[in-house]
Write a protein that holds these residues in place. Sequence first.
Motif, PDB file in Angstrom:
ATOM      1  N   VAL A  37       0.873  -1.171   0.000  1.00  0.00           N
ATOM      2  CA  VAL A  37       0.000   0.000   0.000  1.00  0.00           C
ATOM      3  C   VAL A  37       0.910   1.221   0.000  1.00  0.00           C
ATOM      4  O   VAL A  37       1.937   1.214   0.671  1.00  0.00           O
ATOM      5  CB  VAL A  37      -0.905   0.024   1.256  1.00  0.00           C
ATOM      6  CG1 VAL A  37      -1.736   1.311   1.307  1.00  0.00           C
ATOM      7  CG2 VAL A  37      -1.809  -1.201   1.284  1.00  0.00           C
ATOM      8  N   GLN A  39       1.346   5.717  -0.024  1.00  0.00           N
ATOM      9  CA  GLN A  39       0.728   6.980   0.378  1.00  0.00           C
ATOM     10  C   GLN A  39       1.602   8.130  -0.094  1.00  0.00           C
ATOM     11  O   GLN A  39       2.696   8.330   0.434  1.00  0.00           O
ATOM     12  CB  GLN A  39       0.545   7.024   1.898  1.00  0.00           C
ATOM     13  CG  GLN A  39      -0.209   8.239   2.398  1.00  0.00           C
ATOM     14  CD  GLN A  39      -0.576   8.100   3.869  1.00  0.00           C
ATOM     15  OE1 GLN A  39       0.164   7.551   4.669  1.00  0.00           O
ATOM     16  NE2 GLN A  39      -1.752   8.597   4.224  1.00  0.00           N
ATOM     17  N   LEU A  45      -4.402   6.779   1.247  1.00  0.00           N
ATOM     18  CA  LEU A  45      -3.831   5.459   1.034  1.00  0.00           C
ATOM     19  C   LEU A  45      -4.259   4.899  -0.319  1.00  0.00           C
ATOM     20  O   LEU A  45      -5.389   5.100  -0.763  1.00  0.00           O
ATOM     21  CB  LEU A  45      -4.307   4.503   2.134  1.00  0.00           C
ATOM     22  CG  LEU A  45      -3.947   4.914   3.563  1.00  0.00           C
ATOM     23  CD1 LEU A  45      -4.683   4.022   4.559  1.00  0.00           C
ATOM     24  CD2 LEU A  45      -2.451   4.839   3.773  1.00  0.00           C
ATOM     25  N   TRP A  47      -3.998   1.157  -2.264  1.00  0.00           N
ATOM     26  CA  TRP A  47      -3.572  -0.248  -2.372  1.00  0.00           C
ATOM     27  C   TRP A  47      -2.949  -0.446  -3.740  1.00  0.00           C
ATOM     28  O   TRP A  47      -3.512   0.012  -4.750  1.00  0.00           O
ATOM     29  CB  TRP A  47      -4.782  -1.167  -2.195  1.00  0.00           C
ATOM     30  CG  TRP A  47      -4.455  -2.599  -2.452  1.00  0.00           C
ATOM     31  CD1 TRP A  47      -3.989  -3.511  -1.558  1.00  0.00           C
ATOM     32  CD2 TRP A  47      -4.534  -3.278  -3.706  1.00  0.00           C
ATOM     33  NE1 TRP A  47      -3.771  -4.709  -2.175  1.00  0.00           N
ATOM     34  CE2 TRP A  47      -4.091  -4.601  -3.495  1.00  0.00           C
ATOM     35  CE3 TRP A  47      -4.928  -2.902  -4.992  1.00  0.00           C
ATOM     36  CZ2 TRP A  47      -4.043  -5.549  -4.505  1.00  0.00           C
ATOM     37  CZ3 TRP A  47      -4.887  -3.834  -6.009  1.00  0.00           C
ATOM     38  CH2 TRP A  47      -4.450  -5.143  -5.768  1.00  0.00           C
ATOM     39  N   TYR A  50      -0.983  -7.273  -4.330  1.00  0.00           N
ATOM     40  CA  TYR A  50      -1.274  -8.429  -3.463  1.00  0.00           C
ATOM     41  C   TYR A  50      -0.541  -9.642  -4.001  1.00  0.00           C
ATOM     42  O   TYR A  50      -0.367  -9.792  -5.224  1.00  0.00           O
ATOM     43  CB  TYR A  50      -2.769  -8.689  -3.474  1.00  0.00           C
ATOM     44  CG  TYR A  50      -3.169 -10.129  -3.177  1.00  0.00           C
ATOM     45  CD1 TYR A  50      -3.227 -11.084  -4.202  1.00  0.00           C
ATOM     46  CD2 TYR A  50      -3.487 -10.523  -1.888  1.00  0.00           C
ATOM     47  CE1 TYR A  50      -3.587 -12.398  -3.936  1.00  0.00           C
ATOM     48  CE2 TYR A  50      -3.850 -11.848  -1.615  1.00  0.00           C
ATOM     49  CZ  TYR A  50      -3.908 -12.773  -2.648  1.00  0.00           C
ATOM     50  OH  TYR A  50      -4.261 -14.063  -2.388  1.00  0.00           O
ATOM     51  N   TYR A  95       4.151   0.967   2.107  1.00  0.00           N
ATOM     52  CA  TYR A  95       3.939   0.090   3.258  1.00  0.00           C
ATOM     53  C   TYR A  95       3.697  -1.343   2.794  1.00  0.00           C
ATOM     54  O   TYR A  95       2.985  -1.566   1.809  1.00  0.00           O
ATOM     55  CB  TYR A  95       2.695   0.502   4.038  1.00  0.00           C
ATOM     56  CG  TYR A  95       2.707   1.857   4.688  1.00  0.00           C
ATOM     57  CD1 TYR A  95       2.049   2.945   4.115  1.00  0.00           C
ATOM     58  CD2 TYR A  95       3.332   2.062   5.921  1.00  0.00           C
ATOM     59  CE1 TYR A  95       2.020   4.178   4.726  1.00  0.00           C
ATOM     60  CE2 TYR A  95       3.305   3.304   6.549  1.00  0.00           C
ATOM     61  CZ  TYR A  95       2.647   4.345   5.938  1.00  0.00           C
ATOM     62  OH  TYR A  95       2.616   5.577   6.560  1.00  0.00           O
ATOM     63  N   TRP A 111       1.017  -3.657   9.812  1.00  0.00           N
ATOM     64  CA  TRP A 111       1.614  -2.725   8.865  1.00  0.00           C
ATOM     65  C   TRP A 111       3.070  -2.482   9.255  1.00  0.00           C
ATOM     66  O   TRP A 111       3.411  -2.451  10.433  1.00  0.00           O
ATOM     67  CB  TRP A 111       0.890  -1.379   8.898  1.00  0.00           C
ATOM     68  CG  TRP A 111      -0.518  -1.404   8.409  1.00  0.00           C
ATOM     69  CD1 TRP A 111      -1.609  -1.953   9.039  1.00  0.00           C
ATOM     70  CD2 TRP A 111      -1.004  -0.847   7.193  1.00  0.00           C
ATOM     71  NE1 TRP A 111      -2.732  -1.775   8.283  1.00  0.00           N
ATOM     72  CE2 TRP A 111      -2.393  -1.093   7.143  1.00  0.00           C
ATOM     73  CE3 TRP A 111      -0.404  -0.162   6.126  1.00  0.00           C
ATOM     74  CZ2 TRP A 111      -3.187  -0.671   6.065  1.00  0.00           C
ATOM     75  CZ3 TRP A 111      -1.190   0.266   5.067  1.00  0.00           C
ATOM     76  CH2 TRP A 111      -2.563   0.005   5.042  1.00  0.00           C
ATOM     77  N   GLY A 112       3.901  -2.274   8.259  1.00  0.00           N
ATOM     78  CA  GLY A 112       5.243  -1.805   8.533  1.00  0.00           C
ATOM     79  C   GLY A 112       5.229  -0.303   8.763  1.00  0.00           C
ATOM     80  O   GLY A 112       4.180   0.340   8.689  1.00  0.00           O
TER      81      GLY A 112
END
Lengths: 121, 111
Positions: A37, A39, A45, A47, A50, A95, A111-112
């Motif tokens: 994800v 930003q 945010l 996405w 995946y 992220y 989340w990182g």
Amino acid sequence: EVQLVESGGGLVQPGGSLRLSCAASGFTFSSYEMNWVRQAPGKGLEWISYIRTDGTAMHYADSVKGRFTISRDNAKNSLYLQMNSLSVDDTAVYYCAASISGWNHDGFDVWGQGTMVTVSS
Amino acid sequence: IVMTQTPLSSPVTLGQPASISCRSSQSLVNSDGNTYLSWLQQRPGQPPRLLIYKISNRFSGVPDRFSGSGAGTDFTLKISRVEAEDVGVYYCMQATQFPYSFGQGTKLEIK
């Protein structure tokens, strides 16, 4: 402690490439689907990608399809994002995120801290 | 799927309720019958934090002043009594189908 730690961000020129990494710890990485994800500065945010547990299925946002490639190495507990043909619009904090309390579409509960990618000449 | 949040900014008095709306451009009911709509909070300088999943399920450790409701295409996050630590940006997110998508975010601030 469950943890995701991103690395690999930095300054890159338009048209360049960068590879991000996400190191997972504190959970059985190979059992969980993973996501990226991003930003942009001062923005919301987005996405972007995946990957299935075994790496056999991937999905991408239209904004990065054909330029970014998600991959994973379960033996190294690591997630990657290969970013090619970068443009200024790709400038963002990236992220990695996962749902380890349920299924991937239950929402990302881990989340990182993120890694900053700046695309500029 | 386009997610639209309103309002984009919400000044609230401490101790008062707050409500954020999220509307999707199509139904979020999955073929398995579940609706994969979640709410996240992002405090300044922090990564997002999961608050609510599948419309109304509070994630572990989330105070019970947070609640989610809705169905189909219309969803709401409510905070019964806003506290100072609730300041931040709130996002709805759909994970019913790829590509997943977030709302634009609603900034909650104290009056």
